[in-house]
Design a protein around this motif. Structure first.
Motif, mmCIF file in Angstrom:
data_model
loop_
_atom_site.group_PDB
_atom_site.id
_atom_site.type_symbol
_atom_site.label_atom_id
_atom_site.label_comp_id
_atom_site.label_asym_id
_atom_site.label_seq_id
_atom_site.Cartn_x
_atom_site.Cartn_y
_atom_site.Cartn_z
ATOM 1 N N LEU A 1 -38.674 -73.230 31.281
ATOM 2 C CA LEU A 1 -37.982 -72.141 31.969
ATOM 3 C C LEU A 1 -38.767 -70.837 31.871
ATOM 4 C CD1 LEU A 1 -35.541 -71.066 33.505
ATOM 5 C CD2 LEU A 1 -34.340 -70.835 31.314
ATOM 6 N N SER A 2 -39.312 -70.544 30.712
ATOM 7 C CA SER A 2 -40.038 -69.286 30.528
ATOM 8 C C SER A 2 -41.344 -69.246 31.304
ATOM 9 C CB SER A 2 -40.310 -69.045 29.037
ATOM 10 O OG SER A 2 -41.202 -70.017 28.526
ATOM 11 N N ARG A 3 -41.876 -70.405 31.682
ATOM 12 C CA ARG A 3 -43.149 -70.444 32.409
ATOM 13 C C ARG A 3 -42.981 -70.385 33.925
ATOM 14 N NH1 ARG A 3 -45.328 -75.084 31.984
ATOM 15 N NH2 ARG A 3 -44.094 -76.232 30.450
ATOM 16 N N LEU A 4 -41.751 -70.414 34.389
ATOM 17 C CA LEU A 4 -41.527 -70.374 35.840
ATOM 18 C C LEU A 4 -41.752 -68.969 36.396
ATOM 19 C CD1 LEU A 4 -38.278 -72.545 36.032
ATOM 20 C CD2 LEU A 4 -40.558 -73.187 36.854
ATOM 21 N N PRO A 5 -42.269 -68.851 37.612
ATOM 22 C CA PRO A 5 -42.416 -67.527 38.236
ATOM 23 C C PRO A 5 -41.055 -66.846 38.354
ATOM 24 C CG PRO A 5 -43.573 -69.210 39.501
ATOM 25 C CD PRO A 5 -42.743 -69.940 38.491
ATOM 26 N N ARG A 6 -41.017 -65.565 38.043
ATOM 27 C CA ARG A 6 -39.730 -64.851 38.076
ATOM 28 C C ARG A 6 -39.123 -64.879 39.467
ATOM 29 N NH1 ARG A 6 -38.635 -66.094 33.687
ATOM 30 N NH2 ARG A 6 -36.710 -64.880 33.916
ATOM 31 N N ALA A 7 -39.950 -64.917 40.503
ATOM 32 C CA ALA A 7 -39.426 -64.935 41.867
ATOM 33 C C ALA A 7 -38.594 -66.186 42.140
ATOM 34 C CB ALA A 7 -40.569 -64.839 42.876
ATOM 35 N N SER A 8 -38.938 -67.280 41.469
ATOM 36 C CA SER A 8 -38.202 -68.519 41.696
ATOM 37 C C SER A 8 -36.815 -68.493 41.072
ATOM 38 C CB SER A 8 -38.997 -69.706 41.136
ATOM 39 O OG SER A 8 -39.066 -69.642 39.725
ATOM 40 N N LEU A 9 -36.561 -67.490 40.221
ATOM 41 C CA LEU A 9 -35.276 -67.359 39.536
ATOM 42 C C LEU A 9 -34.464 -66.179 40.075
ATOM 43 C CD1 LEU A 9 -36.654 -67.844 35.902
ATOM 44 C CD2 LEU A 9 -35.686 -69.599 37.393
ATOM 45 N N ALA A 10 -34.824 -65.706 41.251
ATOM 46 C CA ALA A 10 -34.230 -64.482 41.778
ATOM 47 C C ALA A 10 -32.741 -64.609 42.072
ATOM 48 C CB ALA A 10 -34.973 -64.036 43.036
ATOM 49 N N THR A 11 -32.304 -65.763 42.542
ATOM 50 C CA THR A 11 -30.898 -65.946 42.887
ATOM 51 C C THR A 11 -30.407 -67.307 42.396
ATOM 52 O OG1 THR A 11 -31.292 -66.998 45.036
ATOM 53 C CG2 THR A 11 -31.234 -64.569 44.981
ATOM 54 N N ASP A 12 -29.084 -67.423 42.239
ATOM 55 C CA ASP A 12 -28.504 -68.711 41.850
ATOM 56 C C ASP A 12 -28.807 -69.781 42.895
ATOM 57 O OD1 ASP A 12 -27.407 -67.775 39.464
ATOM 58 O OD2 ASP A 12 -25.533 -67.172 40.417
ATOM 59 N N ALA A 13 -28.791 -69.390 44.157
ATOM 60 C CA ALA A 13 -29.038 -70.363 45.219
ATOM 61 C C ALA A 13 -30.447 -70.950 45.126
ATOM 62 C CB ALA A 13 -28.823 -69.709 46.583
ATOM 63 N N LEU A 14 -31.433 -70.093 44.872
ATOM 64 C CA LEU A 14 -32.810 -70.567 44.715
ATOM 65 C C LEU A 14 -32.935 -71.499 43.512
ATOM 66 C CD1 LEU A 14 -35.086 -67.465 45.417
ATOM 67 C CD2 LEU A 14 -35.152 -69.668 46.604
ATOM 68 N N ILE A 15 -32.337 -71.098 42.404
ATOM 69 C CA ILE A 15 -32.415 -71.906 41.188
ATOM 70 C C ILE A 15 -31.799 -73.275 41.413
ATOM 71 C CG2 ILE A 15 -31.604 -72.083 38.810
ATOM 72 C CD1 ILE A 15 -31.728 -68.983 38.710
#
Length: 262
Positions: free
Chosen positions: A143-157
């Protein structure tokens, strides 16, 4: 042997979504430690009639029972069985395929006279202190290695990251996710003490940068699990307005620390 367990909700008005247990077999040899961090769902639909504390209580109870009563079953298999058992209790009433079906991070360890086995799934931490005082952190850092942009919204996650290849994994309703966990075995003679921390407690290291994992472990060993949680709460309160460290995170999170001297 000495154990200590502290678990505190982030908000006293809400149930604690963490689960923790320490079990010592009747033989008096060895032991088991379980720590789960229930994933707080968004306010939208989850497909389930049940709460996260309901889920963590059942998964944690199943894990504790299975790892104690079946000492020869590998931890991965024990987790898979516990997930399947828990899923079976509400498969007829809930949509377990929903990406936000109740789920949790997992730290699971079992020790005997010969070895200390461990399993870590998602962003809780397992710390081991050797007889010479060196501390090793066993982490699932996907989780910590994922790009922050990929965690921007619940829908994306939910669409691309949560329990998906290339993302991160939590214990939900699919037993096969157990095979994604970080696992290993440490010789018993190389372990003096160990600790499990949910991410509400790991904030002392990972968010507020008050010290490294060795500093964190020494704090728990010398001053107690309660002191670590109290220090995290003080840091959260101090940063509640400026949010230099907290950022978009909730101000207070459920925090659990389990410590065992073997």
């Amino acid at each position: 042997m000495r154990t200590e367990l502290v678990s505190e909700p982030g908000d006293p008005a809400r149930p604690n979504e963490d689960f923790a247990s320490v079990a010592l077999p009747a033989s008096g040899q060895g032991g088991v430690l379980v720590a789960l961090d229930g994933v707080t769902p968004p306010r939208s639909e989850t497909g389930c009639l049940h709460s996260v504390p309901w889920f963590t209580a059942r998964l944690g109870g199943a894990l504790t029972e299975l790892t104690v009563s079946l000492p020869d079953v590998p931890l991965v298999d024990a987790l898979a069985r516990a997930i399947a058992v828990t899923a079976g209790t509400h498969a007829q009433t809930c949509d377990l395929s929903h990406p936000r079906t109740p789920q949790a991070t997992v730290v699971l360890t079992r020790w005997s006279a010969r070895a200390v086995e461990y399993l870590v799934l998602s962003d809780s931490a397992f710390l081991v202190e050797s007889p010479d005082g060196a501390v090793t952190a066993y982490l699932d850092d996907r989780l910590s290695r994922l790009p922050r942009a990929s965690l921007a919204t619940d829908a994306l996650i939910d669409a691309h990251i949560r329990n998906k290849e290339g993302g991160f994994f939590t214990a939900a309703a699919d037993p096969s996710v157990a095979g994604r966990a970080v696992t290993g075995v440490v010789p018993r003679g190389d372990v003096r003490a160990l600790a499990a921390l949910t991410d509400g407690a790991t904030r002392w290291v990972e968010k507020f940068r008050e010290g490294d994992w060795a500093d964190c472990f020494r704090l728990v060993r010398k001053e107690g699990a309660r002191e670590l949680v109290d220090r995290v709460r003080a840091l959260e309160r101090a940063d509640a307005e400026e949010r230099a460290y907290l950022g978009r995170s909730k101000t207070h999170d459920d925090a659990t620390v389990v410590y065992a001297e073997l």
